[in-house]
Enzyme design. Structure first.
Site, PDB file in Angstrom:
ATOM      1  N   ARG A  98       0.829  -1.216   0.000  1.00 36.51           N
ATOM      2  CA  ARG A  98       0.000   0.000   0.000  1.00 36.51           C
ATOM      3  C   ARG A  98       0.860   1.263   0.000  1.00 36.51           C
ATOM      4  O   ARG A  98       0.365   2.355  -0.223  1.00 36.51           O
ATOM      5  CB  ARG A  98      -0.858   0.053   1.265  1.00 36.51           C
ATOM      6  CG  ARG A  98      -1.670  -1.155   1.565  1.00 36.51           C
ATOM      7  CD  ARG A  98      -2.974  -1.225   0.884  1.00 36.51           C
ATOM      8  NE  ARG A  98      -3.821  -0.055   1.041  1.00 36.51           N
ATOM      9  CZ  ARG A  98      -4.816   0.239   0.224  1.00 36.51           C
ATOM     10  NH1 ARG A  98      -5.083  -0.527  -0.800  1.00 36.51           N
ATOM     11  NH2 ARG A  98      -5.551   1.319   0.424  1.00 36.51           N
ATOM     12  N   CYS A 122      -2.831  -6.119   2.119  1.00 38.39           N
ATOM     13  CA  CYS A 122      -3.642  -7.260   2.502  1.00 38.39           C
ATOM     14  C   CYS A 122      -5.074  -7.122   2.009  1.00 38.39           C
ATOM     15  O   CYS A 122      -5.600  -6.029   1.906  1.00 38.39           O
ATOM     16  CB  CYS A 122      -3.632  -7.377   4.024  1.00 38.39           C
ATOM     17  SG  CYS A 122      -2.027  -7.885   4.618  1.00 38.39           S
ATOM     18  N   VAL A 346     -12.793  -1.132  12.129  1.00 34.44           N
ATOM     19  CA  VAL A 346     -11.881  -0.397  11.231  1.00 34.44           C
ATOM     20  C   VAL A 346     -11.981  -0.924   9.800  1.00 34.44           C
ATOM     21  O   VAL A 346     -12.078  -0.144   8.844  1.00 34.44           O
ATOM     22  CB  VAL A 346     -10.425  -0.464  11.749  1.00 34.44           C
ATOM     23  CG1 VAL A 346      -9.481   0.294  10.813  1.00 34.44           C
ATOM     24  CG2 VAL A 346     -10.336   0.101  13.158  1.00 34.44           C
TER      25      VAL A 346
HETATM   26  N1  EPU Z   1     -10.397   4.351   4.021  1.00 35.62           N
HETATM   27  C1  EPU Z   1     -11.265   4.849   3.067  1.00 35.62           C
HETATM   28  N2  EPU Z   1     -10.736   5.649   2.085  1.00 35.62           N
HETATM   29  C2  EPU Z   1      -9.422   5.976   2.036  1.00 35.62           C
HETATM   30  C3  EPU Z   1      -8.549   5.467   3.022  1.00 35.62           C
HETATM   31  C4  EPU Z   1      -9.073   4.648   4.011  1.00 35.62           C
HETATM   32  O1  EPU Z   1     -12.466   4.574   3.089  1.00 35.62           O
HETATM   33  O2  EPU Z   1      -9.002   6.694   1.116  1.00 35.62           O
HETATM   34  C5  EPU Z   1     -10.947   3.456   5.085  1.00 35.62           C
HETATM   35  C6  EPU Z   1     -10.398   2.029   4.950  1.00 35.62           C
HETATM   36  O3  EPU Z   1     -11.103   1.290   3.995  1.00 35.62           O
HETATM   37  C7  EPU Z   1     -10.561   1.494   6.350  1.00 35.62           C
HETATM   38  C8  EPU Z   1     -10.311   2.742   7.207  1.00 35.62           C
HETATM   39  O4  EPU Z   1     -10.483   3.871   6.350  1.00 35.62           O
HETATM   40  O5  EPU Z   1     -11.868   1.059   6.556  1.00 35.62           O
HETATM   41  C9  EPU Z   1      -8.962   2.800   7.857  1.00 35.62           C
HETATM   42  O6  EPU Z   1      -7.939   2.662   6.872  1.00 35.62           O
HETATM   43  P1  EPU Z   1      -6.528   3.379   7.028  1.00 35.62           P
HETATM   44  O7  EPU Z   1      -6.362   4.341   5.898  1.00 35.62           O
HETATM   45  O8  EPU Z   1      -6.403   3.899   8.415  1.00 35.62           O
HETATM   46  O9  EPU Z   1      -5.547   2.170   6.817  1.00 35.62           O
HETATM   47  P2  EPU Z   1      -4.194   2.127   5.985  1.00 35.62           P
HETATM   48  O10 EPU Z   1      -3.457   3.392   6.132  1.00 35.62           O
HETATM   49  O11 EPU Z   1      -4.456   1.603   4.623  1.00 35.62           O
HETATM   50  C10 EPU Z   1      -2.692   1.320   7.948  1.00 35.62           C
HETATM   51  C11 EPU Z   1      -1.826   0.130   8.194  1.00 35.62           C
HETATM   52  C12 EPU Z   1      -2.686  -1.086   8.446  1.00 35.62           C
HETATM   53  C13 EPU Z   1      -3.568  -0.813   9.648  1.00 35.62           C
HETATM   54  C14 EPU Z   1      -4.390   0.459   9.413  1.00 35.62           C
HETATM   55  C15 EPU Z   1      -5.219   0.864  10.603  1.00 35.62           C
HETATM   56  C16 EPU Z   1       0.117   0.591   6.889  1.00 35.62           C
HETATM   57  C17 EPU Z   1       0.940   0.263   5.714  1.00 35.62           C
HETATM   58  N3  EPU Z   1      -0.984  -0.104   7.036  1.00 35.62           N
HETATM   59  O12 EPU Z   1      -3.438   1.008   6.782  1.00 35.62           O
HETATM   60  O13 EPU Z   1      -1.812  -2.138   8.758  1.00 35.62           O
HETATM   61  O14 EPU Z   1      -4.427  -1.899   9.858  1.00 35.62           O
HETATM   62  O15 EPU Z   1      -3.525   1.551   9.082  1.00 35.62           O
HETATM   63  O16 EPU Z   1      -4.400   1.094  11.704  1.00 35.62           O
HETATM   64  O17 EPU Z   1       0.461   1.452   7.694  1.00 35.62           O
HETATM   65  C18 EPU Z   1      -0.873  -4.263   8.550  1.00 35.62           C
HETATM   66  O18 EPU Z   1       0.172  -3.794   9.019  1.00 35.62           O
HETATM   67  O19 EPU Z   1      -1.034  -5.502   8.373  1.00 35.62           O
HETATM   68  C19 EPU Z   1      -1.975  -3.378   8.188  1.00 35.62           C
HETATM   69  C20 EPU Z   1      -3.013  -3.754   7.446  1.00 35.62           C
END
Ligand code: EPU
Length: 451
Positions: A98, A122, A346
């Protein structure tokens, strides 16, 4: 495929000491931040995991020289000659992680244009990027989404903006930070994520010369500056990995000391661990003692020796219970007496891995309702996002296929806790986020072998 199978002879308590390094979810972002500097950056305690390799590859494609530093785990990133890369070369990394989406702001500042491949990561729900795109557009970026990826340009430069996220997304908050630090003027971000990894990224950016204020109520203000420089940084330890090993100690009735784990980042997890009946000791007193040199503290987790108790909890943004702590802990909850509830708020589809646990003898039922507490965004949208875990259940061995990183580690824990010999297929996926997990398993006395 055969060399991607781990044979696990379960039923042995994991016992011993392992160490966690810098958090995957900070290290990869700090590496992207290095692109913004005019001088080299040094990052310490970088784990050898695949996500780091992906970011390293993308940085190198864009002309950043990445080399190993003098210390074990130190990397040096020299962004003096940032240059464009071809779409084909970038596309080699499509689907792998990502993180590439976070290259948008830094590349727009450095080159005036960017190409971002199709993202991976993932499969735990649709994982849209609408918040990212909306924010980039408000900064003045022109975003052209094509089937092969996303082309971006900034014909009039990037300008500070007033933004509000619909949900405190970690990635979108990082996107805003990495773009706003060098945008012209002031950016105000409302409903920002404030995870410890985000605060650590802000520390990195501040070291580089950025001016960022974290106000109360999830408001972050960034005053754009024309220049940023390299940083030297020791990242926050990996609190997801630490909790994964803690859950493994509980599920296998063992005792694991996780060196490097930090209490302050894990308070919510520790409270839940204790409520279930798990025991822990913060071992950082060793380092604090005068005259003791070279000792490293951490957190020691162990099974209490008596039955565990059921709990009801829900995952949430910080300071709530992390969604990435959920899967390993659910394996431990299969051993707790009574009905436990896990309400995932989440991600909408992060309970699919429970099918495999049921095949191993667990009794887990998933529901579309918001169980156990506050209604969440997914309640009326037909997603199976609450689980009821009835325990204790005797787990038996099975053949398992790893679905994603955290669920994969949960499967591994289940296989280690179960009586008999399991085969775990697709284990290489675990290398995305857990450094040398096989070496660590061996150090903890697990009986595992590659097929
Ligand atoms: N979301 C949206 N639109 C967007 C961005 C996010 O609807 O443009 C939604 C997502 O679908 C989800 C929620 O917002 O329902 C939270 O997503 P977030 O953006 O916070 O997640 P992320 O940045 O993609 C990171 C970690 C994840 C972790 C989440 C929450 C990284 C690379 N990944 O993901 O970690 O679960 O924050 O803390 O930093 C992992 O390490 O295995 C992992 C999945």
């Amino acid at each position: 495929m055969t060399d991607d199978v781990l044979v696990v002879h379960g039923g042995t308590p994991l016992q011993g000491q392992i160490r966690v390094r810098g958090a995957k979810n900070l290290v990869s972002k700090a590496m992207v931040a290095a692109l913004l500097g005019e001088t080299p950056s040094r990052l310490f305690d970088v784990p050898r995991i695949r996500d780091v390799e992906v970011v390293r590859g993308l940085l190198e494609l864009h002309g950043v020289k990445v080399s190993d530093g003098a210390d074990d785990g130190e990397i040096v990133m020299d962004p003096t000659n940032v240059e464009s890369a071809s779409t084909d070369e970038i596309n080699v990394h499509a689907g792998s992680s990502r993180i590439p989406i976070l290259f948008c702001g830094p590349l727009l500042h450095r080159l005036g244009h960017a190409f971002i491949p199709d993202l991976g990561g993932c499969h735990i729900g649709p994982r849209p990027i609408d918040f990212h795109i909306q924010a980039l557009r408000e900064f003045g970026a022109v975003v052209d989404k094509q089937p092969e990826g996303m082309h971006l340009s900034a014909p009039n430069g990037l300008k500070g903006a007033k933004l509000e996220l619909p949900y405190p997304s970690v990635g979108a908050t990082e996107q805003v930070l990495l773009t706003a630090v060098r945008a012209e003027g002031v950016t105000e971000l409302r409903n920002a994520a404030i995870e410890p990894e985000i605060i650590d990224l802000i520390c990195v950016l501040q070291k580089m010369g950025a001016i960022i204020t974290v106000h109360t109520d999830r408001v972050i203000e960034i005053q754009g500056v024309p220049r940023l420089y390299g940083y030297a940084h020791k990242p926050i330890p990996d609190r997801i990995e630490a909790a994964s090993w803690a859950a493994a100690a509980l599920a296998t009735k063992g005792e694991i000391e996780v060196l490097g784990a930090r209490q302050a980042d894990m308070m919510t997890f520790l409270n839940v661990f204790r409520s279930i009946g798990g025991e822990f000791q913060i071992t950082d007193d060793r380092v604090a003692r005068p005259g003791v040199t070279g000792a490293e503290g951490g957190i020691k987790f162990w099974h209490p020796g008596h039955e565990l108790q059921a709990v009801a909890l829900e995952t949430d943004v910080h300071p709530g219970f992390m969604t990435d702590w959920q899967q390993p802990l659910v394996v431990a909850l299969t051993q707790a007496r009574g009905l436990s509830i896990m309400h995932e708020t989440v991600y909408e589809q992060r309970l699919g891995y429970t099918d495999a646990l049921n095949q191993m003898g667990a009794t887990i039922q998933v529901y579309r309702d918001c169980l156990g507490g506050t209604p969440c965004r997914f309640g009326r949208r037909n997603f199976k996002h609450s689980a009821v875990i009835a325990g204790p259940s005797k787990l038996h061995a099975a053949d398992l296929v790893i679905p994603d990183l955290r669920a994969g580690f949960a499967h591994l824990i289940a296989a280690l806790a179960a009586e008999g010999t399991s085969r775990v297929y697709g284990v290489d996926l675990i290398n995305r986020g857990y450094e040398d997990f096989e070496g660590k398993l061996a150090a903890l006395g697990a009986h595992v072998e590659r097929l």
